[in-house]
Design an enzyme around this catalytic site. Sequence first.
Site: not given
Ligand code: NAD
Length: 474
Positions: A228, A262
């Site tokens: 997602e 998002c």
């Molecule tokens: P992110 O990708 O930075 O982090 C999400 C999760 O992944 C966190 O738990 C983090 O600890 C983990 N993570 C981060 N880097 C990682 C890596 N290299 N390897 C493994 N795990 C890792 O995202 P964010 O900043 O928390 O959220 C914002 C983003 O999420 C935006 O792009 C937003 O559009 C998206 N989002 C999508 C939805 C959806 O339903 N499609 C919903 C909410 C947010």
Amino acid sequence: MVDTAPSETSRATGTSAAASVPAAAFARARAAYRSGRTRPLSWRAEQLRALRALVREGEDELLHAMADDFGKPRVEAWLADLAPVAAEAAHLRHNLRRWARPRWSWPGIANMPGAAWTVPEPLGTVLVISPWNYPVNLALIPLATALAAGNAVVVKPSELTPTTSAALARLVPRYLDEEAVTVVEGAVDVSTELLEQPFDHVFFTGSTTVGRTVMAAAARHLASVTLELGGKSPVVVAADADLDVAARRVAWGKLLNAGQTCIAPDYVLVDRQVADAFVDRVVQAMGSLQGPDPAATRTRIVNERHAERLRSLLATAGGTVATGGAVDTAERVVEPTVVVDPDLDAPIMQDEIFGPILPVVRVDGVDEAMAFVNDRPKPLALYVFSKSRATQQRVVGGTTAGGVCLNHVMYHFIAPELPFGGVGPSGLGAYHGRAGFEELSHRKSVVRRGVWPDLSFSYPPYDERKERIIRRFM
Ligand code: NAD
């Protein structure tokens, strides 16, 4: 920010070093799954009931935690984080028995007499990795869905909302089956170590960049994935749109959670004929939605790094600022901002904004808007404001997006039986309601044959007579 301090739950795994917590959490989930305890529908229904109770009884703790992490206002946090979890858990519980029934299908002439059906079975162990922006909703709805499908689950909430993640780590074991559900707090190092474990499925919500890393890690174990992800969700405003309603709804979607959603409307493509009128109204709507004391009710930008990122997006945007423009990085506040005619090559029109800044681009009608959308990565959501059904249908049929909302923004997220997910760079797979139950189940095909007749022509050695019969029936 890096937080690898073991939580209460992590400590409960009996491991001392943070690095071994992920492995222990996986081992516990796998043992629970293999014990068979998660399969009965009665267990699943009980977990969903308990999850509703967690959200109801833990309401104050969770609302305070979200306020502490990034100033999320109470009503917004209840509406967007807690209420949807309770509703989804109830919906899953209510429909569980029906969705779990076998589905009969025609077995084919060669299988007669016999029967064929499919039956959903759990995938096994599921890893849920969630982001910070709706830290309860996006951790607990995937969890509820995985439990409804009969899986054992490890949840890794975001390190950027540490108070909420700690609250989840405290509450979850109080309500849910501790053998089958574990919350592991931590940052990228913990996430990376979790992804090294041979989970059967990874349910990831977060950025497109990290989504790629997650998919690559899952591929090592051939684990299936639900991704997602994010991206830029456009709004098309046609010349015949109700401009007051369009402006108010777009402004509302942009300001909810300070734009950190998002499916927030990322930018607007407005018909040139009504562009000035739309900009006036959206500026007005942004003002009126803030109330008399915006500072007291404003969701903060999650951290200084993101506030600085937004400042930089604005500084390089080009165009004209119609309202707002101020950024206080230390206070993590970005004033609701409208940028008209931005530079289309600037980062603000290339990257997901994820903040309360709305670029408005003038276009020569709906066809140009569709071409603009189709020239860019497939968005998670697309919004169309037009009174004409024909125009609405033309945009729906002529573009690709994870989901569409016509004459509003974001409300497709709460339709209980609409699959929610992206397409291409905005995601893979979908959940909510039955779509989620099926996403986290394997649909197993079964054929049953009678022992009679056991026709000799189906076995070698073959001859011309057998071939004639085979050709007739196969
Ligand atoms: P992110 O990708 O930075 O982090 C999400 C999760 O992944 C966190 O738990 C983090 O600890 C983990 N993570 C981060 N880097 C990682 C890596 N290299 N390897 C493994 N795990 C890792 O995202 P964010 O900043 O928390 O959220 C914002 C983003 O999420 C935006 O792009 C937003 O559009 C998206 N989002 C999508 C939805 C959806 O339903 N499609 C919903 C909410 C947010």
